[in-house]
Design a protein around this motif. Structure first.
Motif, PDB file in Angstrom:
ATOM      1  N   ALA A  55     -32.575   9.918 -25.981  1.00  0.00           N
ATOM      2  CA  ALA A  55     -32.670  10.435 -27.368  1.00  0.00           C
ATOM      3  C   ALA A  55     -32.318   9.481 -28.646  1.00  0.00           C
ATOM      4  CB  ALA A  55     -32.128  11.706 -27.743  1.00  0.00           C
ATOM      5  N   LYS A  56     -31.165   8.667 -28.187  1.00  0.00           N
ATOM      6  CA  LYS A  56     -30.547   7.772 -29.153  1.00  0.00           C
ATOM      7  C   LYS A  56     -31.494   6.547 -29.049  1.00  0.00           C
ATOM      8  CE  LYS A  56     -25.760   8.673 -29.132  1.00  0.00           C
ATOM      9  NZ  LYS A  56     -24.526   8.455 -28.642  1.00  0.00           N
ATOM     10  N   ARG A  57     -31.860   5.949 -28.083  1.00  0.00           N
ATOM     11  CA  ARG A  57     -32.624   4.836 -27.833  1.00  0.00           C
ATOM     12  C   ARG A  57     -34.041   5.325 -28.795  1.00  0.00           C
ATOM     13  NH1 ARG A  57     -36.612   4.065 -24.931  1.00  0.00           N
ATOM     14  NH2 ARG A  57     -36.224   6.019 -23.639  1.00  0.00           N
ATOM     15  N   ILE A  58     -34.660   6.261 -28.537  1.00  0.00           N
ATOM     16  CA  ILE A  58     -35.820   6.496 -29.143  1.00  0.00           C
ATOM     17  C   ILE A  58     -35.635   6.672 -30.550  1.00  0.00           C
ATOM     18  CG2 ILE A  58     -37.670   8.481 -29.350  1.00  0.00           C
ATOM     19  CD1 ILE A  58     -37.023   9.011 -26.423  1.00  0.00           C
ATOM     20  N   THR A  59     -34.796   7.250 -31.295  1.00  0.00           N
ATOM     21  CA  THR A  59     -34.476   7.388 -32.675  1.00  0.00           C
ATOM     22  C   THR A  59     -34.375   6.066 -33.118  1.00  0.00           C
ATOM     23  OG1 THR A  59     -33.445   9.464 -31.841  1.00  0.00           O
ATOM     24  CG2 THR A  59     -32.972   8.340 -34.071  1.00  0.00           C
ATOM     25  N   GLU A  60     -33.368   5.140 -32.386  1.00  0.00           N
ATOM     26  CA  GLU A  60     -33.238   3.781 -33.048  1.00  0.00           C
ATOM     27  C   GLU A  60     -34.630   2.959 -33.076  1.00  0.00           C
ATOM     28  OE1 GLU A  60     -30.701   1.032 -34.213  1.00  0.00           O
ATOM     29  OE2 GLU A  60     -29.782   3.099 -33.479  1.00  0.00           O
ATOM     30  N   GLU A  61     -35.577   3.094 -32.074  1.00  0.00           N
ATOM     31  CA  GLU A  61     -36.624   2.526 -32.015  1.00  0.00           C
ATOM     32  C   GLU A  61     -37.552   2.930 -33.345  1.00  0.00           C
ATOM     33  OE1 GLU A  61     -38.265   2.448 -28.086  1.00  0.00           O
ATOM     34  OE2 GLU A  61     -40.411   1.474 -28.710  1.00  0.00           O
ATOM     35  N   GLU A  73     -33.825  -1.385 -46.797  1.00  0.00           N
ATOM     36  CA  GLU A  73     -33.098   0.307 -46.587  1.00  0.00           C
ATOM     37  C   GLU A  73     -32.424   0.147 -45.294  1.00  0.00           C
ATOM     38  OE1 GLU A  73     -36.905   3.133 -47.617  1.00  0.00           O
ATOM     39  OE2 GLU A  73     -37.053   2.081 -45.823  1.00  0.00           O
ATOM     40  N   ASP A  74     -31.445   0.979 -45.328  1.00  0.00           N
ATOM     41  CA  ASP A  74     -30.340   1.382 -44.204  1.00  0.00           C
ATOM     42  C   ASP A  74     -30.658   2.581 -43.709  1.00  0.00           C
ATOM     43  OD1 ASP A  74     -28.679  -1.248 -44.380  1.00  0.00           O
ATOM     44  OD2 ASP A  74     -27.895  -0.215 -46.197  1.00  0.00           O
ATOM     45  N   TYR A  75     -30.210   2.670 -42.521  1.00  0.00           N
ATOM     46  CA  TYR A  75     -30.527   4.219 -41.946  1.00  0.00           C
ATOM     47  C   TYR A  75     -29.101   4.619 -41.004  1.00  0.00           C
ATOM     48  CZ  TYR A  75     -31.629   1.569 -37.655  1.00  0.00           C
ATOM     49  OH  TYR A  75     -31.848   0.743 -36.653  1.00  0.00           O
ATOM     50  N   SER A  76     -29.256   5.787 -40.940  1.00  0.00           N
ATOM     51  CA  SER A  76     -27.915   6.291 -40.030  1.00  0.00           C
ATOM     52  C   SER A  76     -28.469   7.588 -39.416  1.00  0.00           C
ATOM     53  CB  SER A  76     -26.708   6.544 -40.804  1.00  0.00           C
ATOM     54  OG  SER A  76     -26.960   7.453 -41.821  1.00  0.00           O
ATOM     55  N   TYR A  77     -27.949   8.035 -38.261  1.00  0.00           N
ATOM     56  CA  TYR A  77     -28.480   9.090 -37.813  1.00  0.00           C
ATOM     57  C   TYR A  77     -27.333  10.040 -37.034  1.00  0.00           C
ATOM     58  CZ  TYR A  77     -29.048   5.879 -33.767  1.00  0.00           C
ATOM     59  OH  TYR A  77     -29.142   5.000 -32.891  1.00  0.00           O
TER      60      TYR A  77
END
Lengths: 88, 88
Positions: A55-61, A73-77
């Motif tokens: 799930a983390k890998r997919i979100t990062e991608e 932009e920056d992102y965090s999740y």
């Protein structure tokens, strides 16, 4: 099933005219103690997997490929388990 | 000084065409295990006050008056102390 909650924000160095407009609007409404407003995106995503690392890998991608512009932009999740059969 | 981090999301019953478009885009990028995407706003606000309850009251008022449309959107927020003299 996992749920990703993603915040995408403009980098510090990038001007935010939408935030400035909202700041001005808040002042007009009498909210004078607000000193700065910046506006970004909030994205909720459901991911069909039983593996948190997947799930983390997919979100990062997803963030890198589509959701955030790396120049501006920056992102965090955060990732949380989500019950099967429900929708967001 | 306090910082408010506000998430504004579309209500469950409201269709989200932007989310659908992003979902489709992620599928095109090969991210097939994403099953749903919904897009909202993320707002960061600095509030000039030393009182946490004041900061909450101001954030609540800003959400009700300007940031969220109560017919179509829900909001949630967190409030944190923020060092004086910095910007977001």
């Amino acid at each position: 099933m996992y749920q990703a909650k993603i915040n995408v924000t403009l980098r510090k160095s990038i001007l935010d005219p939408q935030g400035k407009a909202v700041h001005h609007g808040l002042e007009s409404q009498g909210l004078k103690s607000v000193t700065e407003v910046r506006i970004g995106k909030f994205i909720e995503m459901l991911i069909q997997t039983d593996n948190e690392n997947d799930a983390k890998r997919i979100t990062e991608e997803a963030c890198k490929k589509l959701l955030a512009n790396p120049v501006m932009e920056d992102y965090s999740y955060t990732i949380e388990k989500f019950p099967e059969g429900y929708e967001i």
